[in-house]
Write a protein that holds these residues in place. Structure first.
Motif, PDB file in Angstrom:
ATOM      1  N   GLU A 183       1.255  -1.810   7.261  1.00 35.68           N
ATOM      2  CA  GLU A 183       1.018  -1.347   5.898  1.00 35.68           C
ATOM      3  C   GLU A 183       2.157  -0.457   5.414  1.00 35.68           C
ATOM      4  O   GLU A 183       2.545  -0.506   4.243  1.00 35.68           O
ATOM      5  CB  GLU A 183      -0.310  -0.599   5.830  1.00 35.68           C
ATOM      6  CG  GLU A 183      -1.517  -1.520   5.942  1.00 35.68           C
ATOM      7  CD  GLU A 183      -2.792  -0.790   6.304  1.00 35.68           C
ATOM      8  OE1 GLU A 183      -2.727   0.417   6.603  1.00 35.68           O
ATOM      9  OE2 GLU A 183      -3.859  -1.426   6.314  1.00 35.68           O
ATOM     10  N   LEU A 216     -11.587   4.042  -1.479  1.00 36.60           N
ATOM     11  CA  LEU A 216     -10.326   3.356  -1.188  1.00 36.60           C
ATOM     12  C   LEU A 216     -10.454   2.543   0.101  1.00 36.60           C
ATOM     13  O   LEU A 216     -11.124   2.957   1.045  1.00 36.60           O
ATOM     14  CB  LEU A 216      -9.182   4.365  -1.036  1.00 36.60           C
ATOM     15  CG  LEU A 216      -8.828   5.195  -2.270  1.00 36.60           C
ATOM     16  CD1 LEU A 216      -7.691   6.161  -1.942  1.00 36.60           C
ATOM     17  CD2 LEU A 216      -8.438   4.312  -3.442  1.00 36.60           C
ATOM     18  N   SER A 217      -9.795   1.407   0.130  1.00 34.05           N
ATOM     19  CA  SER A 217      -9.792   0.586   1.345  1.00 34.05           C
ATOM     20  C   SER A 217      -9.009   1.304   2.429  1.00 34.05           C
ATOM     21  O   SER A 217      -7.895   1.778   2.198  1.00 34.05           O
ATOM     22  CB  SER A 217      -9.144  -0.775   1.051  1.00 34.05           C
ATOM     23  OG  SER A 217      -9.044  -1.550   2.215  1.00 34.05           O
ATOM     24  N   GLY A 218      -9.615   1.397   3.594  1.00 31.01           N
ATOM     25  CA  GLY A 218      -8.953   2.114   4.688  1.00 31.01           C
ATOM     26  C   GLY A 218      -9.410   1.617   6.038  1.00 31.01           C
ATOM     27  O   GLY A 218      -9.706   0.436   6.222  1.00 31.01           O
ATOM     28  N   HIS A 219      -9.476   2.537   7.001  1.00 30.00           N
ATOM     29  CA  HIS A 219      -9.843   2.178   8.376  1.00 30.00           C
ATOM     30  C   HIS A 219     -10.901   3.142   8.893  1.00 30.00           C
ATOM     31  O   HIS A 219     -10.877   4.333   8.576  1.00 30.00           O
ATOM     32  CB  HIS A 219      -8.611   2.241   9.293  1.00 30.00           C
ATOM     33  CG  HIS A 219      -7.483   1.376   8.840  1.00 30.00           C
ATOM     34  ND1 HIS A 219      -7.420   0.026   9.086  1.00 30.00           N
ATOM     35  CD2 HIS A 219      -6.368   1.683   8.114  1.00 30.00           C
ATOM     36  CE1 HIS A 219      -6.314  -0.469   8.574  1.00 30.00           C
ATOM     37  NE2 HIS A 219      -5.664   0.513   7.971  1.00 30.00           N
TER      38      HIS A 219
END
Length: 326
Positions: free
Chosen positions: A196, A175-178
């Motif tokens: 977000e 998943l796209s995250g940080h």
């Protein structure tokens, strides 16, 4: 928040997971505790509770959202497993902070599995770890391998449950995250999380609108009284949220323009006041000098004892001293 039937069916699986911790089915149903929640913060307490997790909680709470952080939200006497499950079920956004010791906690892993089953958006934050660390766990590699070995040795959880946790970590890693490390400014991360959260759901925008409007009585027309029942359809609510968001932007722009105009007016008034004071002071000094010079010239005309040039010199010295006093 409404969930599909498949999500509701998955709640029983989560309930069974919590029962493994020590709560029976009867006590769980009888002692359910609902906690309102917009954003659920999944985290390993000893790693980030008083650091990143706390910062995220207070940043979102400050704008009127309802984040869930057990230490901040749970009151004494609340049944923790049921409160956590209800918070995850009602949340419109999940934040999973994967830290170095994350996989040591069966609670964290159970929460992560449940969050994936709900289908609700998840933002993973890789706190001093890499996405690949979570991805490799399904192959028995990476920094989480030892934690899963300990789970298997203790024998508290079934092999199916442990495989479910591994799969959850593996799936979240895509998943796209940080990624948070020494090179990433945490302030920028908080700003990203803030934005977000606001973009996830129109309901969030409406909460922010209410928060701002409460402090501005003249803008109360933007939002109906929250105590009155609303008969608006879901489409009307979404349209109102969009309009309200535009109104908030317009309000902010107006405030900036008003502030700039007010500052310019204050500067203009201040400059005018200074010029008036300078002009008044100069006029006063000139008048005093002129009066002093006239007095001494009168003395020059009336006196024959003192030389005229000395009287004139004394008069100008006196005038100069009066001028420099101000």
């Amino acid at each position: 928040m409404a969930f599909s039937s498949s999500v509701k069916d998955n709640q029983s699986a989560s309930q069974n997971a919590f029962q493994e911790i020590g709560f029976t089915s009867g006590s769980y149903k009888a002692m359910t505790n609902k906690v309102p929640c917009d954003v659920f913060i999944n985290h390993r307490g000893p790693d980030v509770k008083h650091k990143l997790a706390s910062n995220i909680y207070h940043a979102l709470d400050a704008i009127g959202l309802r984040p869930f952080l057990d230490e901040e939200v749970l009151e004494p006497g609340v049944i923790i497993p049921s409160a956590i499950q209800n918070a995850m079920s009602s949340a419109s956004l999940h934040i999973a902070i994967l830290s170095h010791n994350y996989a040591q906690s069966s609670w964290c892993l159970d929460e992560l599995s449940f969050m994936l089953r709900t289908g609700t958006k998840i933002i993973p934050i890789f706190y001093h770890v890499e996405p690949s660390d979570a991805r490799w766990v399904i192959q028995g590699k990476g920094i989480y391998a030892d934690a899963f070995s300990q789970h298997e040795k203790k024998g508290r959880f079934s092999s199916e449950k442990i495989e479910e946790w591994k799969r959850a970590l593996h799936d979240v890693s895509f998943l796209s995250g940080h990624i948070v490390n020494e090179d990433r400014d945490e302030g920028r991360l908080l700003k990203s999380i803030f934005n977000e959260a606001l973009q996830t759901r129109d309901g969030f925008r409406m909460k922010v609108a209410k928060f701002l409007i409460r402090s501005n009585e003249h803008m109360s027309r933007l939002m109906p009284d929250t105590d009155e029942e609303s008969e608006d359809s879901e489409e009307d609510v979404e349209e109102s949220a969009s309009e309200c968001s535009d109104e908030i932007i317009s309000l902010i722009v107006d405030r900036v323009e008003d502030s700039v105009s007010e500052c310019l007016n204050r500067i203009e008034v201040s400059v005018d006041g200074c010029l008036d004071r300078v002009e008044s002071s100069v006029t006063k000094c000139v008048d005093r000098v002129e009066g002093s010079v006239n007095v001494y010239f009168d003395k020059v005309e009336q006196s024959g004892d003192e030389p005229i040039d000395e009287l004139i010199e004394r008069g100008f010295k006196k005038a100069f001293s009066l001028l420099t006093e101000d």
